[in-house]
Design a protein around this motif. Structure first.
Motif, short mmCIF file in Angstrom:
data_model
loop_
_atom_site.label_atom_id
_atom_site.label_comp_id
_atom_site.label_asym_id
_atom_site.label_seq_id
_atom_site.Cartn_x
_atom_site.Cartn_y
_atom_site.Cartn_z
N GLY A 131 1.06 -1.36 0.29
CA GLY A 131 0.37 -0.41 -0.04
C GLY A 131 1.10 0.77 -0.05
N ILE A 132 0.29 2.25 -0.74
CA ILE A 132 1.16 3.51 -0.89
C ILE A 132 -0.03 4.81 0.10
N VAL A 133 0.42 5.39 0.85
CA VAL A 133 -0.27 6.44 1.28
C VAL A 133 0.81 7.57 1.71
N PRO A 134 0.18 8.63 1.61
CA PRO A 134 0.59 10.17 1.94
C PRO A 134 1.28 9.85 3.90
N ILE A 135 1.71 10.83 4.78
CA ILE A 135 2.48 10.45 5.67
C ILE A 135 2.60 12.14 6.31
#
Length: 357
Positions: free
Chosen positions: A135-139
């Motif tokens: 998964g790719i998410v902004p942090i």
């Protein structure tokens, strides 16, 4: 030497490159078979970092490839190799054309199978239920700070951060309108409005209705269907949804960057250039000096702390209960970091991963 002869030489070189790539893929197949037999994970970011670092040392002289070119070429080769070993599916905060989608493609290549998700939480759920491998998410954004939804999910999930991607963010104002004074409504992600505050004021758009949506790409989708609307989005999203760009690079700060994290269900091997993320619940947090005591332990361990962020606890019945998200240099297996885990505080390891890859 004329252009025809030069093109023949290029063709010969291309044939050689193709043959070498085919040989590489044959070896990759054998590696994949060995990994399946030993149940070893396919994605090895620390190994990819090792390869890129070695190739960067060859990037010298006027005729050498730049580091950026090496990274772009080999990230696609890595992606093709991983999909040959085992087809992978990546969930990301969508829709198509979002900054998170662009970050995902920069790491996993265009041939990967992608799942567009409407929320950050849904990306976590897709991995937890086995519908995607990564998964790719902004942090965090370097101007607007941390993304709370990502931190909240990290505190509650068993998934780990296995990589990070730092990407420059350049916003465009795109619209079917021919000039800004025709715009009656602007769609965008809530955080993007704050990143373009000065531009909106300078172009008399501060009073125009602002509609916050789940992503800047979704904003482009909506604005493409309304004659008096606009979107703050990426140039890629505007092109994807056939929305003319009125202005480019409208962000207030030219060095606007967002850090994305790659999620997975495994632990990375040390690479020698690692970062470790922790979530800390302080014991006796209501007593003076408790946080200072933890910071002193970090200092005495000789560990560099690159970030600390406080966040309200989502699963607490106590009013104003907070936990701390900390980034440290090093890998969780390092003796110095193991020393930290022995403190009295409740520490959750969120992942150790190669810095900037």
């Amino acid at each position: 030497m004329d252009i025809i002869q030069l093109r023949k030489e290029i063709d010969t070189i291309d044939d050689s490159i193709f043959e070498l790539l085919a040989q590489r893929m044959q070896i990759v197949k054998h590696v994949g078979e060995l990994k399946r037999q030993s149940q070893t994970r396919i994605y090895r970011p620390e190994r990819e970092r090792e390869i890129l670092a070695r190739l960067h040392t060859k990037s010298e002289g006027e005729n050498a490839l730049s580091r950026e070119a090496i990274d772009a070429i080999y990230m696609e080769i890595f992606a093709a190799s991983r999909n040959l070993e085992l087809p992978e599916r990546v969930a990301y905060l969508g829709p198509l054309g979002s900054y998170t989608h662009q970050a995902a493609e920069s790491r996993f290549g265009r041939i990967c199978s992608y799942m567009s998700m409407k929320t950050i939480s849904s990306v976590f759920r897709a991995l937890e239920h086995g519908r995607a491998q990564y998964g790719i998410v902004p942090i965090e954004n370097n101007k607007n700070g941390a993304v709370g939804e990502t931190l909240d999910n990290l505190a509650q999930t068993s998934l780990k951060i296995i990589g990070e991607i730092v990407m420059p963010i350049h916003h465009s104002l795109a619209s079917l309108c021919e000039s800004p004074d025709q715009i009656r409504r602007i769609y965008s992600k809530d955080i993007a409005f704050g990143q373009c505050y000065e531009f909106l004021n300078q172009h008399n758009l501060e009073e125009v209705e602002r509609v916050a949506v789940e992503s800047t790409a979704r904003a482009a989708q909506l604005a493409a269907n309304e004659k008096d609307a606009a979107a703050i989005c990426s140039r890629v999203a505007a092109k994807l949804y056939a929305l003319p760009v009125l202005f480019e690079s409208i962000e207030d700060f030219s060095n606007n960057q967002t850090r994305f994290v790659i999620l997975g269900d495994f632990a990375n091997e040390p690479s020698g250039n690692d970062k470790t993320s922790l979530c800390v619940d302080l014991v006796d947090s209501d007593k003076p000096g408790t946080l200072a005591g933890l910071l002193n332990v970090i200092k005495e361990a000789g560990v560099n702390m690159s970030k600390i962020e406080s966040r309200p606890k989502q699963d607490s019945n106590t009013s104003f209960a907070f936990q701390f998200f900390i980034d440290l240099d090093g890998h969780i297996r390092d003796p110095q970091l193991q020393q930290l885990l022995a403190t009295k505080h409740s520490i959750k390891w969120l992942g150790s991963y190669t810095r900037g890859i």
